[in-house]
Design a protein around this motif. Structure first.
Motif, short mmCIF file in Angstrom:
data_model
loop_
_atom_site.label_atom_id
_atom_site.label_comp_id
_atom_site.label_asym_id
_atom_site.label_seq_id
_atom_site.Cartn_x
_atom_site.Cartn_y
_atom_site.Cartn_z
N VAL A 34 -102.29 -30.32 -11.78
CA VAL A 34 -102.21 -31.25 -10.61
C VAL A 34 -101.90 -32.63 -10.82
O VAL A 34 -101.38 -33.43 -10.14
N GLY A 35 -102.31 -33.02 -12.24
CA GLY A 35 -102.07 -34.49 -12.46
C GLY A 35 -100.52 -34.83 -12.82
O GLY A 35 -100.16 -36.05 -12.37
N VAL A 92 -104.91 -16.22 -9.19
CA VAL A 92 -104.57 -16.06 -7.72
C VAL A 92 -104.76 -17.46 -7.04
O VAL A 92 -103.77 -17.96 -6.29
N VAL A 93 -105.85 -18.10 -7.23
CA VAL A 93 -106.13 -19.48 -6.70
C VAL A 93 -105.15 -20.47 -6.93
O VAL A 93 -104.57 -21.41 -6.39
N ALA A 94 -104.66 -20.62 -8.30
CA ALA A 94 -103.79 -21.46 -8.87
C ALA A 94 -102.49 -21.46 -8.14
O ALA A 94 -101.62 -22.00 -8.07
N MET A 95 -102.09 -20.23 -8.03
CA MET A 95 -100.74 -19.77 -7.24
C MET A 95 -100.85 -20.28 -5.92
O MET A 95 -99.81 -20.68 -5.34
N ALA A 96 -101.88 -20.19 -5.18
CA ALA A 96 -102.05 -20.54 -3.86
C ALA A 96 -102.02 -22.00 -3.68
O ALA A 96 -101.52 -22.47 -2.57
N MET A 97 -101.99 -22.72 -4.82
CA MET A 97 -102.08 -24.24 -4.60
C MET A 97 -100.57 -24.62 -4.33
O MET A 97 -100.39 -25.66 -3.62
N ALA A 98 -99.72 -23.76 -4.36
CA ALA A 98 -98.21 -23.76 -4.03
C ALA A 98 -98.12 -24.13 -2.53
O ALA A 98 -97.08 -24.57 -2.27
N PHE A 99 -99.22 -23.64 -1.89
CA PHE A 99 -98.90 -23.71 -0.34
C PHE A 99 -99.82 -24.62 0.44
O PHE A 99 -100.30 -24.41 1.62
N VAL A 100 -100.33 -25.53 -0.45
CA VAL A 100 -101.14 -26.81 0.26
C VAL A 100 -100.33 -27.24 1.32
O VAL A 100 -99.20 -27.84 1.01
N LYS A 101 -100.84 -27.67 2.29
CA LYS A 101 -100.28 -28.40 3.40
C LYS A 101 -100.71 -29.58 3.82
O LYS A 101 -99.84 -30.50 4.55
N ARG A 110 -108.74 -26.81 -4.40
CA ARG A 110 -109.39 -27.36 -5.90
C ARG A 110 -110.63 -26.89 -5.98
O ARG A 110 -111.27 -26.53 -7.14
N PHE A 111 -111.53 -26.76 -4.86
CA PHE A 111 -112.91 -26.28 -4.95
C PHE A 111 -112.99 -24.83 -5.42
O PHE A 111 -113.79 -24.34 -6.31
N LEU A 112 -112.25 -24.21 -4.70
CA LEU A 112 -112.07 -22.62 -5.13
C LEU A 112 -111.74 -22.71 -6.45
O LEU A 112 -112.16 -21.46 -7.17
N LEU A 113 -110.59 -23.24 -6.94
CA LEU A 113 -110.19 -23.03 -8.54
C LEU A 113 -111.41 -23.18 -9.42
O LEU A 113 -111.33 -22.65 -10.44
N GLY A 114 -112.14 -24.31 -9.29
CA GLY A 114 -113.38 -24.65 -9.88
C GLY A 114 -114.27 -23.51 -9.89
O GLY A 114 -114.98 -22.91 -10.74
N ALA A 115 -114.69 -22.68 -8.70
CA ALA A 115 -115.54 -21.87 -8.45
C ALA A 115 -115.07 -20.44 -9.17
O ALA A 115 -115.68 -19.77 -9.93
N ALA A 116 -113.75 -20.20 -9.33
CA ALA A 116 -113.20 -19.33 -9.78
C ALA A 116 -113.27 -19.25 -11.19
O ALA A 116 -113.56 -18.03 -12.00
N GLN A 174 -93.98 -26.68 -6.02
CA GLN A 174 -94.64 -25.36 -5.73
C GLN A 174 -94.33 -24.41 -6.80
O GLN A 174 -95.01 -23.22 -6.95
N TRP A 175 -93.17 -24.09 -7.39
CA TRP A 175 -92.78 -23.33 -8.30
C TRP A 175 -93.70 -23.48 -9.49
O TRP A 175 -94.20 -22.31 -10.21
N MET A 176 -94.07 -24.65 -9.85
CA MET A 176 -94.83 -24.98 -11.11
C MET A 176 -96.23 -24.08 -10.79
O MET A 176 -96.67 -23.48 -11.76
N PHE A 177 -96.80 -24.48 -9.52
CA PHE A 177 -98.27 -23.81 -9.25
C PHE A 177 -98.05 -22.16 -9.65
O PHE A 177 -98.79 -21.63 -10.30
#
Length: 437
Positions: A34-35, A92-101, A110-116, A174-177
């Motif tokens: 994300v950086g 799965v959560v990392a891929m979902a970051m591509a669809f942040v709105k 980001r919270f769910l990625l940490g939990a996962a 988005q492709w990167m995520f």
């Protein structure tokens, strides 16, 4: 060490270490990529510096909350199933970051990625305690930790290249995520196929090798058991001052690492008119230097025994580098961060043998998870404060001063940390942790 035991140890390391290093590389890239997309998310989604800093840091809140429960579940379900589960869910959560709105979805994911991801790092440390004699764990740990340094080196060029991908109406970020998260999902199946939860299940070991390894680890545990006649309660264990020291020291290290990690690409962009791939290449330089430093300091610490002194030295180097980065222009600041990286990455590698030597192996998983999760809250504090400072003052100088001061304080505190359990004398309560019934 007998030849049979040496053979068993060598086979275990050969079988699991390459897999663990690859897992750590993928894990670290998904955590910090994300950086590299901060400016892209600001342009496309309107996510400013403060929101970016908070979102980057929320990963560590989810991580801290679920770290200990996850590690306890690993012991219940076995390393094979649980580590594969961690890989799958974080991918799965990392891929979902591509669809942040916008800001809200950014915070949630980001919270769910940490939990996962919670439980991965201490789970690997616990695995070492169950599969390797104590004399071999430090070496294995150094190799495993090199995964984060390798990831830091390759994440820049890889992420920079993926940011140029386009198609199907999606932006490069988005492709990167999607691509980097998808690799984690694929890897989870290899983890499930290749990993064993218990020594007795390892098909690559002969029966004499299994027996020698199991007997060695059980004997080491019996020797530790003999140091305790009283078992403290869970609350007494959590109130142990040594564990509090470990948490603070690791918090200080993580604070500096993630302060640099999440803001370094932005600092590099101030050096000149560079594209994403060029920024990624420059971003690799401090981490290449840090790999050399990690192995150099590890060799010195192995030869000249005084673990606390070596950790302290590295923290002082980190403090000097972070303080120096507040002077001069962007190029000088970059050089100073390269110097600081020598210290904070080496300190991270040298720190873990200290709590490992102090803790009872049976309770090590939960306590290491606690140290790691609370310490990693530095990853929440650093980007959140940096984002706030940049948005309010236009500069992160105050944050850099804070990192330098914290590293210096930790360099002093480390001398109060013990590397071995004190045990109990004449039936008195032990100062160190023991098995909780």
């Amino acid at each position: 060490m007998s030849e049979t035991l040496k053979s068993a140890v060598a086979k275990v390391k050969m079988h699991v270490l390459p897999l663990f290093v690859i897992m750590f590389i993928v894990n670290y890239i998904d955590r910090v990529n994300v950086g590299f997309v901060r400016t892209h998310m600001e342009t496309d989604l309107g996510i400013g510096a403060a929101a970016y800093g908070l979102g980057a840091g929320l990963f560590f809140v989810g991580y801290a909350i679920f770290e200990v429960p996850s590690n306890l579940l690993l012991q219940r379900f076995g390393a094979r199933a649980w580590l594969a589960r961690i890989m799958l869910t974080w991918g799965v959560v990392a891929m979902a970051m591509a669809f942040v709105k916008g800001e809200t979805s950014f915070y949630v994911l980001r919270f769910l990625l940490g939990a996962a991801e919670a439980g991965f790092f201490p789970g690997i440390i616990y695995y070492f305690t169950q599969w390797l004699p104590s004399s071999e764990r430090g070496k294995a740990m150094a190799i495993f930790l090199s995964g984060s340094a390798i990831a830091s080196v390759i994440s820049g060029p890889v992420t920079g290249a993926l940011l140029s991908v386009s198609g199907l109406g999606l932006h490069g970020w988005q492709w990167m995520f999607i691509i980097e998260g998808g690799f984690s999902v694929v890897l989870c199946f290899f983890v499930y196929a290749l990993l064993d939860s218990h020594i007795s299940e390892a098909k690559y070991l002969t029966e004499p090798e299994k027996t020698a390894l199991i007997d060695c680890i059980e004997e080491e545990q019996r020797l530790k058991d003999a140091e305790y006649t009283v078992r403290p309660s869970l609350m007494r264990l959590l109130a142990d001052r040594q564990i509090a020291l470990f948490c603070f020291i690791y918090f200080s290290v993580a604070l500096t690492i993630y302060g640099a990690t999440f803001w370094l690409p932005s600092m590099i962009k101030k050096m000149g008119n560079m594209g994403d791939f060029e920024v990624g290449l420059f971003n690799s330089i401090p981490w290449i230097i840090s790999i050399i430093a990690m192995y150099g300091f590890a060799a010195l610490a192995a030869k000249f025994k005084f673990q606390q002194a070596w950790v302290s030295t590295c923290l002082v180097i980190a403090a000097i580098g972070m303080f120096a980065s507040t002077y001069g222009g962007p190029v000088f600041a970059f050089v100073a961060i390269c110097f600081a990286a020598i210290g904070f990455k080496a300190a991270s590698a040298l720190f873990w043998p200290i709590p490992q030597g102090y803790l009872d192996a049976r309770v090590a998983a939960a306590v290491i998870a606690l140290i790691n999760s609370l310490g990693n809250l530095g990853g929440f504090v650093a980007p959140t404060v940096f984002g706030f400072l940049e948005e309010k003052t236009g500069s992160i100088q105050g944050g850099l001063y804070g990192l330098a001061a914290t590293s210096l304080l930790a360099a002093i505190v480390i001398f109060f940390a013990r590397t071995k359990p004190k045990g109990d004398k004449a039936g008195s309560q032990p100062a160190g942790p023991a098995m909780v019934h």
